[in-house]
Design a protein around this motif. Structure first.
Motif, PDB file in Angstrom:
ATOM      1  N   THR A   1       3.643 -36.742  -3.079  1.00 39.87           N
ATOM      2  CA  THR A   1       5.079 -36.462  -3.113  1.00 39.87           C
ATOM      3  C   THR A   1       5.873 -37.752  -3.282  1.00 39.87           C
ATOM      4  O   THR A   1       6.801 -37.829  -4.104  1.00 39.87           O
ATOM      5  CB  THR A   1       5.519 -35.749  -1.814  1.00 39.87           C
ATOM      6  OG1 THR A   1       4.933 -34.448  -1.777  1.00 39.87           O
ATOM      7  CG2 THR A   1       7.036 -35.620  -1.746  1.00 39.87           C
ATOM      8  N   ILE A   2       5.506 -38.770  -2.512  1.00 39.33           N
ATOM      9  CA  ILE A   2       6.193 -40.052  -2.605  1.00 39.33           C
ATOM     10  C   ILE A   2       6.001 -40.666  -3.991  1.00 39.33           C
ATOM     11  O   ILE A   2       6.959 -41.191  -4.589  1.00 39.33           O
ATOM     12  CB  ILE A   2       5.703 -41.008  -1.500  1.00 39.33           C
ATOM     13  CG1 ILE A   2       6.131 -40.479  -0.132  1.00 39.33           C
ATOM     14  CG2 ILE A   2       6.223 -42.424  -1.721  1.00 39.33           C
ATOM     15  CD1 ILE A   2       5.589 -41.271   1.039  1.00 39.33           C
ATOM     16  N   GLU A   3       4.792 -40.589  -4.523  1.00 39.81           N
ATOM     17  CA  GLU A   3       4.531 -41.129  -5.857  1.00 39.81           C
ATOM     18  C   GLU A   3       5.376 -40.430  -6.916  1.00 39.81           C
ATOM     19  O   GLU A   3       5.943 -41.068  -7.817  1.00 39.81           O
ATOM     20  CB  GLU A   3       3.047 -40.987  -6.184  1.00 39.81           C
ATOM     21  CG  GLU A   3       2.155 -41.907  -5.372  1.00 39.81           C
ATOM     22  CD  GLU A   3       0.671 -41.594  -5.533  1.00 39.81           C
ATOM     23  OE1 GLU A   3      -0.159 -42.426  -5.117  1.00 39.81           O
ATOM     24  OE2 GLU A   3       0.339 -40.510  -6.076  1.00 39.81           O
ATOM     25  N   LYS A   4       5.480 -39.105  -6.820  1.00 40.62           N
ATOM     26  CA  LYS A   4       6.267 -38.339  -7.790  1.00 40.62           C
ATOM     27  C   LYS A   4       7.761 -38.645  -7.677  1.00 40.62           C
ATOM     28  O   LYS A   4       8.472 -38.703  -8.684  1.00 40.62           O
ATOM     29  CB  LYS A   4       6.007 -36.845  -7.612  1.00 40.62           C
ATOM     30  CG  LYS A   4       4.631 -36.395  -8.067  1.00 40.62           C
ATOM     31  CD  LYS A   4       4.365 -34.951  -7.713  1.00 40.62           C
ATOM     32  CE  LYS A   4       5.218 -33.988  -8.518  1.00 40.62           C
ATOM     33  NZ  LYS A   4       4.867 -32.572  -8.229  1.00 40.62           N
ATOM     34  N   LEU A   5       8.231 -38.849  -6.449  1.00 40.47           N
ATOM     35  CA  LEU A   5       9.634 -39.217  -6.275  1.00 40.47           C
ATOM     36  C   LEU A   5       9.913 -40.587  -6.890  1.00 40.47           C
ATOM     37  O   LEU A   5      10.955 -40.784  -7.537  1.00 40.47           O
ATOM     38  CB  LEU A   5       9.994 -39.221  -4.791  1.00 40.47           C
ATOM     39  CG  LEU A   5      10.126 -37.852  -4.120  1.00 40.47           C
ATOM     40  CD1 LEU A   5      10.254 -38.008  -2.607  1.00 40.47           C
ATOM     41  CD2 LEU A   5      11.323 -37.081  -4.668  1.00 40.47           C
ATOM     42  N   ILE A   6       8.995 -41.525  -6.695  1.00 40.86           N
ATOM     43  CA  ILE A   6       9.154 -42.852  -7.295  1.00 40.86           C
ATOM     44  C   ILE A   6       9.178 -42.744  -8.818  1.00 40.86           C
ATOM     45  O   ILE A   6      10.048 -43.328  -9.488  1.00 40.86           O
ATOM     46  CB  ILE A   6       8.022 -43.796  -6.845  1.00 40.86           C
ATOM     47  CG1 ILE A   6       8.157 -44.124  -5.354  1.00 40.86           C
ATOM     48  CG2 ILE A   6       8.043 -45.086  -7.659  1.00 40.86           C
ATOM     49  CD1 ILE A   6       6.974 -44.890  -4.789  1.00 40.86           C
ATOM     50  N   GLU A   7       8.221 -42.009  -9.375  1.00 42.39           N
ATOM     51  CA  GLU A   7       8.145 -41.849 -10.834  1.00 42.39           C
ATOM     52  C   GLU A   7       9.431 -41.249 -11.387  1.00 42.39           C
ATOM     53  O   GLU A   7       9.963 -41.713 -12.406  1.00 42.39           O
ATOM     54  CB  GLU A   7       6.956 -40.958 -11.195  1.00 42.39           C
ATOM     55  CG  GLU A   7       5.601 -41.599 -10.930  1.00 42.39           C
ATOM     56  CD  GLU A   7       4.457 -40.589 -10.965  1.00 42.39           C
ATOM     57  OE1 GLU A   7       4.723 -39.404 -11.285  1.00 42.39           O
ATOM     58  OE2 GLU A   7       3.313 -40.980 -10.671  1.00 42.39           O
ATOM     59  N   SER A   8       9.937 -40.228 -10.725  1.00 36.44           N
ATOM     60  CA  SER A   8      11.163 -39.576 -11.171  1.00 36.44           C
ATOM     61  C   SER A   8      12.357 -40.524 -11.091  1.00 36.44           C
ATOM     62  O   SER A   8      13.170 -40.613 -12.025  1.00 36.44           O
ATOM     63  CB  SER A   8      11.432 -38.326 -10.332  1.00 36.44           C
ATOM     64  OG  SER A   8      12.656 -37.718 -10.696  1.00 36.44           O
ATOM     65  N   GLY A   9      12.471 -41.226  -9.974  1.00 34.25           N
ATOM     66  CA  GLY A   9      13.595 -42.142  -9.800  1.00 34.25           C
ATOM     67  C   GLY A   9      13.585 -43.283 -10.791  1.00 34.25           C
ATOM     68  O   GLY A   9      14.640 -43.688 -11.310  1.00 34.25           O
ATOM     69  N   GLN A  10      12.404 -43.808 -11.094  1.00 40.40           N
ATOM     70  CA  GLN A  10      12.309 -44.898 -12.067  1.00 40.40           C
ATOM     71  C   GLN A  10      12.553 -44.389 -13.486  1.00 40.40           C
ATOM     72  O   GLN A  10      13.184 -45.074 -14.302  1.00 40.40           O
ATOM     73  CB  GLN A  10      10.946 -45.576 -11.949  1.00 40.40           C
ATOM     74  CG  GLN A  10      10.795 -46.370 -10.652  1.00 40.40           C
ATOM     75  CD  GLN A  10       9.428 -46.987 -10.466  1.00 40.40           C
ATOM     76  OE1 GLN A  10       8.435 -46.484 -10.985  1.00 40.40           O
ATOM     77  NE2 GLN A  10       9.357 -48.068  -9.709  1.00 40.40           N
TER      78      GLN A  10
ATOM     79  N   GLY B   1      16.156 -44.136 -13.998  1.00 39.48           N
ATOM     80  CA  GLY B   1      16.895 -45.384 -13.831  1.00 39.48           C
ATOM     81  C   GLY B   1      17.617 -45.498 -12.510  1.00 39.48           C
ATOM     82  O   GLY B   1      18.485 -46.362 -12.334  1.00 39.48           O
ATOM     83  N   ILE B   2      17.242 -44.646 -11.534  1.00 40.78           N
ATOM     84  CA  ILE B   2      17.881 -44.673 -10.213  1.00 40.78           C
ATOM     85  C   ILE B   2      17.222 -45.702  -9.304  1.00 40.78           C
ATOM     86  O   ILE B   2      17.889 -46.377  -8.517  1.00 40.78           O
ATOM     87  CB  ILE B   2      17.802 -43.278  -9.560  1.00 40.78           C
ATOM     88  CG1 ILE B   2      18.538 -42.244 -10.408  1.00 40.78           C
ATOM     89  CG2 ILE B   2      18.372 -43.306  -8.142  1.00 40.78           C
ATOM     90  CD1 ILE B   2      18.316 -40.814  -9.952  1.00 40.78           C
ATOM     91  N   PHE B   3      15.892 -45.815  -9.407  1.00 38.83           N
ATOM     92  CA  PHE B   3      15.123 -46.715  -8.547  1.00 38.83           C
ATOM     93  C   PHE B   3      14.742 -47.985  -9.291  1.00 38.83           C
ATOM     94  O   PHE B   3      14.567 -47.980 -10.518  1.00 38.83           O
ATOM     95  CB  PHE B   3      13.851 -46.035  -8.062  1.00 38.83           C
ATOM     96  CG  PHE B   3      14.072 -44.861  -7.144  1.00 38.83           C
ATOM     97  CD1 PHE B   3      15.301 -44.637  -6.541  1.00 38.83           C
ATOM     98  CD2 PHE B   3      13.042 -43.974  -6.867  1.00 38.83           C
ATOM     99  CE1 PHE B   3      15.502 -43.562  -5.700  1.00 38.83           C
ATOM    100  CE2 PHE B   3      13.227 -42.887  -6.022  1.00 38.83           C
ATOM    101  CZ  PHE B   3      14.466 -42.677  -5.442  1.00 38.83           C
ATOM    102  N   GLY B   4      14.539 -49.021  -8.522  1.00 35.82           N
ATOM    103  CA  GLY B   4      14.107 -50.275  -9.086  1.00 35.82           C
ATOM    104  C   GLY B   4      12.599 -50.296  -9.328  1.00 35.82           C
ATOM    105  O   GLY B   4      11.885 -49.333  -9.020  1.00 35.82           O
ATOM    106  N   PRO B   5      12.065 -51.390  -9.842  1.00 30.11           N
ATOM    107  CA  PRO B   5      10.634 -51.501 -10.132  1.00 30.11           C
ATOM    108  C   PRO B   5       9.821 -51.869  -8.888  1.00 30.11           C
ATOM    109  O   PRO B   5      10.372 -52.170  -7.829  1.00 30.11           O
ATOM    110  CB  PRO B   5      10.586 -52.630 -11.164  1.00 30.11           C
ATOM    111  CG  PRO B   5      11.738 -53.519 -10.768  1.00 30.11           C
ATOM    112  CD  PRO B   5      12.818 -52.586 -10.262  1.00 30.11           C
ATOM    113  N   ASN B   6       8.516 -51.843  -9.049  1.00 24.16           N
ATOM    114  CA  ASN B   6       7.581 -52.346  -8.038  1.00 24.16           C
ATOM    115  C   ASN B   6       7.734 -51.685  -6.663  1.00 24.16           C
ATOM    116  O   ASN B   6       7.749 -52.362  -5.622  1.00 24.16           O
ATOM    117  CB  ASN B   6       7.735 -53.865  -7.882  1.00 24.16           C
ATOM    118  CG  ASN B   6       7.572 -54.597  -9.193  1.00 24.16           C
ATOM    119  OD1 ASN B   6       6.682 -54.282  -9.988  1.00 24.16           O
ATOM    120  ND2 ASN B   6       8.445 -55.551  -9.455  1.00 24.16           N
TER     121      ASN B   6
END
Length: 225
Positions: free
Chosen positions: A150-159, A162-167
């Motif tokens: 779930t956390i991985e999918k949220l990161i992928e979606s946010g990146q 363009g909502i989330f930063g890299p790394n």
């Protein structure tokens, strides 16, 4: 099958049903009493006699269901983790709204630890033993797989949006969420005395949650394009 056999089968099923319900109630009562005992006293300090007294059963029943003290402790530990993971899985996460998803996970985790102090106590005592029982449990590890995904999918979606930063690392993020949900509980008495602040006060807890949400959002969105 004859009527006599059918009658006998029906009677046997009817007789077995109350037994099964009673057995399940006894097992749950033992687990509840054991969670309290292990959370307060740890594995070494816990006493089977106190557990069976609180569960209103006898030692023979406890050993029948769980084998020995270690078996009971493992059952308590796994049951506690499964409850947390089951409730996490019930969250309505919208992967198209990844920031909202993370903030909801933070709110849930913060609320869960506050409302389940025995789980917090169990974890504290388990860590005093260097997590040796948790390390032996496949349940503890495997039940966390959906959370990590779930956390991985949220990161992928946010990146992607363009909502989330890299790394962003999913493990680091969850450790941060858990830390912001637990640290003030695990160390509340000493911190309250040190900082002359009542960290058990509802208004302080609310401010703490707002602070945690703000920190999480700032971290996730830093460097966003």
């Amino acid at each position: 099958m004859t009527d006599a056999v059918l009658d006998a089968t029906t009677k046997t099923d009817a007789e077995n049903a109350p037994r099964k319900r009673n057995a399940e109630r006894t097992r749950k009562a033992i687990l509840a009493a054991a969670l309290k005992e292990f959370a307060q006293a740890g594995f070494a300090g816990a006493r089977i006699e106190r557990i069976v007294k609180a569960a209103k059963c006898n030692i023979r029943m406890l050993y029948h269901y769980f084998g020995d003290k270690k078996g009971l402790y493992m059952a308590v530990l796994e049951s506690a983790y499964m409850d947390l993971r089951t409730r996490e899985a019930e969250l309505k996460i919208d992967f198209e709204k990844p920031l909202d998803g993370f903030l909801e996970l933070q709110r849930f985790t913060f609320d869960y630890f506050e409302k389940n102090p025995r789980f917090e106590g169990l974890l504290r005592n388990e860590n005093l033993q260097h997590g040796k029982f948790a390390a032996q449990s496949r349940v503890v590890t495997e039940t966390a797989f959906p959370l990590r995904r779930t956390i991985e999918k949220l990161i992928e979606s946010g990146q992607r949006q363009g909502i989330f930063g890299p790394n962003l690392d999913p493990v680091q993020i969850y450790v941060t969420i858990a830390a912001m949900s637990r640290f003030h509980l695990a160390n509340g008495y000493s911190l309250s005395a040190t900082l002359d602040t009542d960290m058990s006060a509802p208004e302080w807890r609310k401010a703490r949650l707002d602070h945690a949400l703000g920190l999480l959002e700032a971290y996730l969105t830093r460097g966003a394009r």
